[in-house]
Design an enzyme around this catalytic site. Sequence first.
Site, short mmCIF file in Angstrom:
data_model
loop_
_atom_site.label_atom_id
_atom_site.label_comp_id
_atom_site.label_asym_id
_atom_site.label_seq_id
_atom_site.Cartn_x
_atom_site.Cartn_y
_atom_site.Cartn_z
N CYS A 7 0.84 -1.19 0.00
CA CYS A 7 0.00 0.00 0.00
C CYS A 7 0.88 1.25 0.00
O CYS A 7 2.09 1.18 0.20
CB CYS A 7 -0.91 0.00 1.23
SG CYS A 7 -2.03 -1.41 1.31
N GLY A 35 -0.74 0.23 -5.09
CA GLY A 35 -2.02 -0.38 -4.79
C GLY A 35 -3.11 0.15 -5.69
O GLY A 35 -3.24 1.36 -5.86
N ASN A 108 0.37 1.02 5.94
CA ASN A 108 0.95 0.09 4.97
C ASN A 108 1.73 -0.95 5.75
O ASN A 108 2.65 -0.61 6.50
CB ASN A 108 1.89 0.84 4.02
CG ASN A 108 2.79 -0.09 3.22
OD1 ASN A 108 2.42 -1.23 2.93
ND2 ASN A 108 3.97 0.39 2.88
N GLY A 109 1.38 -2.22 5.61
CA GLY A 109 2.16 -3.25 6.28
C GLY A 109 1.32 -4.41 6.74
O GLY A 109 0.15 -4.57 6.38
N TYR A 251 11.01 -4.42 -7.11
CA TYR A 251 9.67 -4.43 -7.68
C TYR A 251 8.74 -3.32 -7.19
O TYR A 251 8.11 -2.65 -7.99
CB TYR A 251 9.01 -5.79 -7.38
CG TYR A 251 7.66 -5.99 -8.00
CD1 TYR A 251 7.54 -6.37 -9.34
CD2 TYR A 251 6.50 -5.80 -7.27
CE1 TYR A 251 6.29 -6.57 -9.92
CE2 TYR A 251 5.25 -5.99 -7.84
CZ TYR A 251 5.15 -6.38 -9.16
OH TYR A 251 3.91 -6.56 -9.73
N SER A 292 8.88 -3.23 -14.23
CA SER A 292 10.24 -3.03 -13.72
C SER A 292 11.31 -3.74 -14.55
O SER A 292 12.49 -3.38 -14.49
CB SER A 292 10.33 -3.48 -12.26
OG SER A 292 9.88 -4.81 -12.11
#
Length: 454
Positions: A7, A35, A108-109, A251, A292
Amino acid sequence: MGLHEECGVLGIYDFDGSHVAGMLQTGLYALQHRGQVSCGIVTNDDGRLHQVKDNGLVSEVFTEKNTATLTGNIGVGHVRYSRADDLPENAQPLVSRYCKGSLTLAHNGSILNVKELREELENGGAIFQSTNDTEVIMHLIAIARTRVRSVEQAMLTVMKRIEGAYSMVLMSPRKLLGVRDPQGFRPLAIGKKGNSYILASESCVFKSLHAEFVRDVRPGEVVLIDRDGKLQSFTDFCGKTPSLCAFEYFYFARPDSMVDGQSVYQTRIHAGRLLAQQHPAEADVVVGVPESGPHFALGYSYESGIPYVEALIRNRYAGRVFSEESESRKEATLNIKLSVIESAVRDKRVVVVDDSVVSGTTAAAIVKMIRAAGAREVHLRIACPPFLFPCYFGTEIPPKKDLLGVKYTPAQIGKRLGADSIGFLPVEKLAELGLTKDKNCTACFTGEYPVQMN
């Protein structure tokens, strides 16, 4: 292609009193890669909260009409990748109103002990409206705030209880906080534009806002921006060995970001060079897999002298691939999202460079597409080592028993994917990229977890 993004969080405090909604929307566009399931903005106009959030992309959720309702000089934004579901109530930021006012949280996490914490709260009478970790953290902060003198003290109290990987932006009626877990698994940076402070998951946000990068939030640090325009730092949980997720460089992060002082773009170019040194190929062209892959492919081309060509074209308007889709559906969607420029690969020996291989569905489909376009040979080169261990910190890697690197040798993986040869970046080369165990988490490759796993 195959891993899922983290996120993205964002917070802005403008001390000239200007409305921050436009800046937040622009910043969320810059974080969209982290996200695509849902997004949201909450603004604070002298204690009155205004919010717009829903499932969808930033361009889909925000309109000129609803953005105009987001008045206020403090605000928090979020883009979300769902690890489990896409229920609308899981869209962030989350807002709570309680006896001390209001709290707005973007997170985020992944919290390792969230199950135990949620059960404890539910047994105490807490009512939950969502299924995400963020609401558990919100409850804990609200409870702690009733027992201490400030929201920053409440946040420090909660950090004693939560375990795992996280970065957060927290807004109270008059304050904005940025929080990073003690080992820094997830990135968070500080920027400044005129009399505005900005907290963001990546420094690319600051470029989009024409703001200056100030510094990264340190692992374990809580930064506070108050109504006097001061930035204060609380370092109670600083000092542990940092463990930034290595996949920020492979990434997750945008190539124009600097993460913990290291250029994402230069790291990818260097990885491609190392890959060419370790796994050379007799070939005519080098091709990168969007998004990427092209930067790794450029590095491979620079080192090998084999020309780089843009042979894979991504349709940016084909929609999103969701994690719950079947493998056959993912392959069908890939055929919509990617196409091959036949003239670039026909009758050629092609090196295809990608960031990683997870299930192999995407890689196998790409090899098949390039062969169908007339390539004589297809050689796969993967810019990171094989996945050998699961991730417990938020990156959606399959269980160990399902990992290709566990079940098969590299040669067998290449054969299963239909490639003439395959080469992974050796794990010992990570240190040459600056990705070392005193700075980064590489447990998915090595099994050396930075915290003890039960």
